[in-house]
Design a protein around this motif. Structure first.
Motif: not given
Length: 271
Positions: A146, A149, A170-173, A175
Protein backbone atom coordinates in the motif's frame (compact mmCIF):
# COMPACT_ATOMS: atom_id res chain seq x y z
CA UNK A 1 16.05 -53.44 -68.85
CA UNK A 2 19.30 -52.22 -70.40
CA UNK A 3 22.44 -52.00 -68.27
CA UNK A 4 22.66 -48.19 -68.38
CA UNK A 5 19.11 -47.78 -67.12
CA UNK A 6 19.66 -50.37 -64.41
CA UNK A 7 22.79 -48.56 -63.25
CA UNK A 8 20.94 -45.25 -63.07
CA UNK A 9 18.12 -46.78 -60.98
CA UNK A 10 20.61 -48.41 -58.64
CA UNK A 11 22.39 -45.10 -58.14
CA UNK A 12 19.09 -43.34 -57.36
CA UNK A 13 18.21 -46.04 -54.83
CA UNK A 14 21.56 -45.70 -53.11
CA UNK A 15 21.17 -41.92 -52.93
CA UNK A 16 17.71 -42.31 -51.38
CA UNK A 17 19.02 -44.70 -48.77
CA UNK A 18 21.88 -42.33 -48.01
CA UNK A 19 19.48 -39.40 -47.64
CA UNK A 20 17.31 -41.29 -45.17
CA UNK A 21 20.35 -42.35 -43.19
CA UNK A 22 21.62 -38.78 -43.18
CA UNK A 23 18.30 -37.49 -41.81
CA UNK A 24 18.16 -40.07 -39.04
CA UNK A 25 19.02 -38.65 -35.62
CA UNK A 26 21.60 -40.55 -33.62
CA UNK A 27 19.98 -42.12 -30.56
CA UNK A 28 22.28 -41.34 -27.65
CA UNK A 29 19.80 -42.33 -24.96
CA UNK A 30 20.64 -44.96 -22.39
CA UNK A 31 19.03 -46.91 -19.59
CA UNK A 32 20.74 -47.18 -16.21
CA UNK A 33 20.96 -50.34 -14.13
CA UNK A 34 17.99 -49.12 -12.12
CA UNK A 35 15.81 -48.94 -15.23
CA UNK A 36 15.98 -45.14 -15.54
CA UNK A 37 16.09 -43.99 -19.16
CA UNK A 38 18.23 -40.91 -19.81
CA UNK A 39 18.45 -38.87 -23.00
CA UNK A 40 22.25 -39.03 -23.14
CA UNK A 41 24.60 -41.85 -22.29
CA UNK A 42 26.57 -41.23 -19.11
CA UNK A 43 24.75 -38.00 -18.24
CA UNK A 44 21.78 -36.69 -16.31
CA UNK A 45 20.84 -33.59 -18.32
CA UNK A 46 19.34 -30.80 -16.23
CA UNK A 47 17.40 -27.79 -17.54
CA UNK A 48 17.74 -24.60 -15.51
CA UNK A 49 17.55 -20.84 -16.00
CA UNK A 50 20.52 -18.69 -15.06
CA UNK A 51 21.21 -16.77 -12.96
CA UNK A 52 19.19 -17.67 -9.87
CA UNK A 53 21.68 -17.72 -7.04
CA UNK A 54 21.99 -19.37 -4.59
CA UNK A 55 20.11 -22.15 -6.40
CA UNK A 56 22.06 -21.98 -9.65
CA UNK A 57 24.57 -19.50 -11.04
CA UNK A 58 28.06 -19.42 -12.55
CA UNK A 59 31.11 -19.10 -10.34
CA UNK A 60 34.22 -17.08 -11.22
CA UNK A 61 35.46 -19.92 -13.41
CA UNK A 62 32.18 -20.15 -15.33
CA UNK A 63 31.05 -23.39 -13.69
CA UNK A 64 27.36 -23.66 -12.78
CA UNK A 65 27.03 -24.17 -9.03
CA UNK A 66 24.38 -23.79 -6.34
CA UNK A 67 21.90 -25.48 -4.03
CA UNK A 68 19.87 -27.13 -6.79
CA UNK A 69 23.02 -28.19 -8.61
CA UNK A 70 24.43 -29.88 -5.51
CA UNK A 71 21.20 -31.78 -4.86
CA UNK A 72 20.84 -33.01 -8.46
CA UNK A 73 24.49 -34.09 -8.31
CA UNK A 74 23.32 -36.55 -5.64
CA UNK A 75 20.76 -37.95 -8.08
CA UNK A 76 23.40 -38.25 -10.80
CA UNK A 77 25.71 -40.05 -8.38
CA UNK A 78 22.92 -42.48 -7.49
CA UNK A 79 22.51 -43.23 -11.21
CA UNK A 80 26.30 -43.52 -11.73
CA UNK A 81 26.34 -40.70 -14.28
CA UNK A 82 27.45 -37.06 -14.37
CA UNK A 83 25.13 -34.06 -14.26
CA UNK A 84 25.13 -31.92 -17.43
CA UNK A 85 23.40 -28.52 -17.23
CA UNK A 86 21.48 -26.73 -19.98
CA UNK A 87 20.61 -23.03 -19.52
CA UNK A 88 17.23 -22.35 -21.08
CA UNK A 89 14.37 -19.81 -20.69
CA UNK A 90 12.13 -20.48 -17.70
CA UNK A 91 8.98 -20.55 -19.85
CA UNK A 92 10.12 -23.74 -21.58
CA UNK A 93 10.87 -25.31 -18.20
CA UNK A 94 7.60 -24.56 -16.41
CA UNK A 95 5.47 -25.39 -19.47
CA UNK A 96 7.00 -28.86 -19.76
CA UNK A 97 8.12 -28.15 -23.33
CA UNK A 98 11.82 -28.73 -22.65
CA UNK A 99 11.23 -32.07 -20.94
CA UNK A 100 8.72 -33.19 -23.56
CA UNK A 101 11.07 -32.35 -26.43
CA UNK A 102 13.93 -34.30 -24.90
CA UNK A 103 16.10 -31.28 -24.18
CA UNK A 104 16.72 -32.55 -20.66
CA UNK A 105 15.87 -35.32 -18.19
CA UNK A 106 15.08 -33.18 -15.17
CA UNK A 107 14.27 -29.53 -14.43
CA UNK A 108 15.93 -27.84 -11.46
CA UNK A 109 15.29 -24.12 -11.46
CA UNK A 110 14.17 -22.98 -8.03
CA UNK A 111 10.68 -23.85 -9.25
CA UNK A 112 7.62 -23.62 -7.03
CA UNK A 113 5.20 -26.54 -7.13
CA UNK A 114 1.77 -25.31 -8.27
CA UNK A 115 -1.43 -27.06 -9.35
CA UNK A 116 -1.14 -25.47 -12.79
CA UNK A 117 2.39 -26.74 -13.32
CA UNK A 118 1.40 -30.20 -12.08
CA UNK A 119 -0.77 -30.49 -15.18
CA UNK A 120 2.31 -30.58 -17.41
CA UNK A 121 5.09 -31.75 -15.08
CA UNK A 122 5.63 -34.50 -12.52
CA UNK A 123 7.17 -32.94 -9.41
CA UNK A 124 9.45 -34.47 -6.85
CA UNK A 125 8.75 -34.27 -3.16
CA UNK A 126 9.28 -30.67 -1.96
CA UNK A 127 12.93 -29.93 -1.20
CA UNK A 128 12.75 -26.26 -0.12
CA UNK A 129 10.25 -23.97 1.64
CA UNK A 130 10.19 -20.55 0.01
CA UNK A 131 8.99 -17.07 1.04
CA UNK A 132 8.50 -14.00 -1.15
CA UNK A 133 10.39 -10.82 -0.21
CA UNK A 134 9.72 -7.12 -0.78
CA UNK A 135 12.93 -5.30 -1.66
CA UNK A 136 13.81 -1.62 -2.04
CA UNK A 137 16.88 0.56 -2.27
CA UNK A 138 18.43 1.48 1.10
CA UNK A 139 16.87 4.65 2.48
CA UNK A 140 13.67 4.09 0.49
CA UNK A 141 12.22 1.30 2.61
CA UNK A 142 8.52 0.50 2.67
CA UNK A 143 6.88 -2.29 4.63
CA UNK A 144 3.66 -2.78 2.66
CA UNK A 145 2.45 -2.77 -0.91
CA UNK A 146 0.00 0.00 0.00
CA UNK A 147 2.93 2.35 0.66
CA UNK A 148 3.93 2.04 -3.00
CA UNK A 149 0.76 3.75 -4.22
CA UNK A 150 1.21 5.23 -7.69
CA UNK A 151 4.63 3.63 -8.16
CA UNK A 152 6.15 0.80 -10.20
CA UNK A 153 6.95 -2.58 -8.66
CA UNK A 154 9.13 -5.11 -10.44
CA UNK A 155 8.78 -8.90 -10.65
CA UNK A 156 10.34 -11.70 -12.67
CA UNK A 157 7.80 -12.60 -15.32
CA UNK A 158 6.17 -16.01 -15.20
CA UNK A 159 7.09 -16.68 -11.58
CA UNK A 160 4.94 -17.18 -8.50
CA UNK A 161 6.15 -13.80 -7.25
CA UNK A 162 4.66 -12.28 -10.39
CA UNK A 163 1.40 -14.16 -9.80
CA UNK A 164 1.26 -13.16 -6.12
CA UNK A 165 1.73 -9.44 -6.71
CA UNK A 166 -0.77 -9.30 -9.56
CA UNK A 167 -3.31 -11.13 -7.39
CA UNK A 168 -2.71 -8.69 -4.52
CA UNK A 169 -3.12 -5.68 -6.81
CA UNK A 170 -6.40 -7.05 -8.13
CA UNK A 171 -7.76 -8.22 -4.76
CA UNK A 172 -6.94 -4.98 -2.93
CA UNK A 173 -7.43 -2.62 -5.89
CA UNK A 174 -3.92 -1.27 -5.37
CA UNK A 175 -2.71 1.66 -7.41
CA UNK A 176 0.48 -0.04 -8.59
CA UNK A 177 2.10 -0.64 -11.96
CA UNK A 178 3.51 -4.16 -12.07
CA UNK A 179 6.49 -4.46 -14.41
CA UNK A 180 7.63 -7.98 -15.37
CA UNK A 181 11.26 -8.61 -16.32
CA UNK A 182 12.54 -11.58 -18.31
CA UNK A 183 14.97 -12.78 -15.67
CA UNK A 184 16.27 -12.11 -12.18
CA UNK A 185 19.33 -10.17 -13.32
CA UNK A 186 17.17 -7.73 -15.29
CA UNK A 187 14.86 -7.28 -12.28
CA UNK A 188 17.74 -6.59 -9.92
CA UNK A 189 19.23 -4.11 -12.38
CA UNK A 190 15.87 -2.35 -12.65
CA UNK A 191 15.76 -1.85 -8.89
CA UNK A 192 19.39 -0.74 -8.71
CA UNK A 193 18.79 1.92 -11.40
CA UNK A 194 15.50 3.23 -9.98
CA UNK A 195 13.39 1.91 -12.84
CA UNK A 196 11.09 0.47 -10.16
CA UNK A 197 10.47 1.57 -6.57
CA UNK A 198 10.48 -1.98 -5.25
CA UNK A 199 10.95 -5.56 -6.37
CA UNK A 200 9.42 -8.83 -5.24
CA UNK A 201 11.04 -12.24 -5.46
CA UNK A 202 12.10 -15.32 -3.53
CA UNK A 203 13.70 -14.39 -0.19
CA UNK A 204 16.85 -16.57 -0.37
CA UNK A 205 17.60 -15.29 -3.85
CA UNK A 206 17.44 -11.66 -2.72
CA UNK A 207 19.41 -12.42 0.44
CA UNK A 208 22.15 -13.84 -1.78
CA UNK A 209 22.07 -10.75 -4.01
CA UNK A 210 22.31 -8.39 -1.04
CA UNK A 211 25.19 -10.39 0.44
CA UNK A 212 27.09 -10.14 -2.84
CA UNK A 213 26.15 -6.48 -3.42
CA UNK A 214 26.22 -4.64 -0.07
CA UNK A 215 24.21 -1.42 -0.08
CA UNK A 216 22.41 -2.19 -3.34
CA UNK A 217 19.11 -3.37 -1.84
CA UNK A 218 17.38 -4.23 1.41
CA UNK A 219 14.64 -6.72 2.27
CA UNK A 220 11.86 -4.73 3.94
CA UNK A 221 9.09 -7.31 4.30
CA UNK A 222 8.27 -10.95 3.68
CA UNK A 223 5.16 -12.61 2.28
CA UNK A 224 4.61 -16.16 3.53
CA UNK A 225 2.89 -17.67 0.51
CA UNK A 226 3.36 -21.29 1.57
CA UNK A 227 5.44 -22.06 -1.51
CA UNK A 228 7.62 -25.13 -1.85
CA UNK A 229 10.19 -25.90 -4.53
CA UNK A 230 10.29 -29.17 -6.41
CA UNK A 231 12.39 -30.77 -9.14
CA UNK A 232 10.43 -31.87 -12.20
CA UNK A 233 10.52 -34.66 -14.76
CA UNK A 234 8.49 -35.42 -17.87
CA UNK A 235 4.94 -36.58 -17.18
CA UNK A 236 4.93 -40.34 -16.60
CA UNK A 237 8.66 -40.74 -15.99
CA UNK A 238 8.10 -42.65 -12.75
CA UNK A 239 11.52 -44.33 -12.66
CA UNK A 240 13.48 -41.07 -12.76
CA UNK A 241 11.08 -39.39 -10.35
CA UNK A 242 11.65 -42.20 -7.85
CA UNK A 243 15.41 -41.87 -8.22
CA UNK A 244 15.18 -38.11 -7.52
CA UNK A 245 12.98 -38.62 -4.46
CA UNK A 246 15.14 -41.45 -3.13
CA UNK A 247 18.34 -39.42 -3.47
CA UNK A 248 16.89 -36.36 -1.72
CA UNK A 249 15.32 -38.50 1.00
CA UNK A 250 18.63 -40.27 1.65
CA UNK A 251 20.42 -36.89 1.87
CA UNK A 252 18.01 -35.75 4.58
CA UNK A 253 18.65 -38.94 6.54
CA UNK A 254 22.44 -38.99 6.33
CA UNK A 255 22.94 -35.26 6.94
CA UNK A 256 24.12 -34.37 3.43
CA UNK A 257 21.09 -32.14 2.80
CA UNK A 258 21.83 -30.05 5.90
CA UNK A 259 25.45 -29.58 4.83
CA UNK A 260 24.42 -28.46 1.33
CA UNK A 261 21.76 -26.17 2.83
CA UNK A 262 24.30 -24.57 5.16
CA UNK A 263 26.75 -24.00 2.30
CA UNK A 264 24.32 -22.35 -0.11
CA UNK A 265 21.39 -21.02 1.94
CA UNK A 266 22.69 -20.53 5.47
CA UNK A 267 21.53 -21.83 8.82
CA UNK A 268 18.71 -24.32 8.40
CA UNK A 269 15.46 -23.29 10.13
CA UNK A 270 14.39 -25.47 13.05
CA UNK A 271 11.97 -28.19 12.04
Amino acid sequence: MNLAKHARLAAVALLAIGAVAGCAKDDTSTTTEGGVKLIKSGALVTCTHLPYAPFQSKDAAGKVVGFDVALIDLVAKKLSVTQEIVDTPFEGIKSGADLNSGKCDVAAAGMTITDERKQVLDFSDPYFDATQALNTLPGKEVKTLEELKGKRIGVQGGTTGDDYIKAQVKEKSLDLEVVAYKDLAALQQALATNQVAAAVGDLPVWNDYIKANPGKAVVTAGFDTGEQYGFAVKKGNAELLKAVNDAISASRTDGTYDKIYAEWIGEKPAA
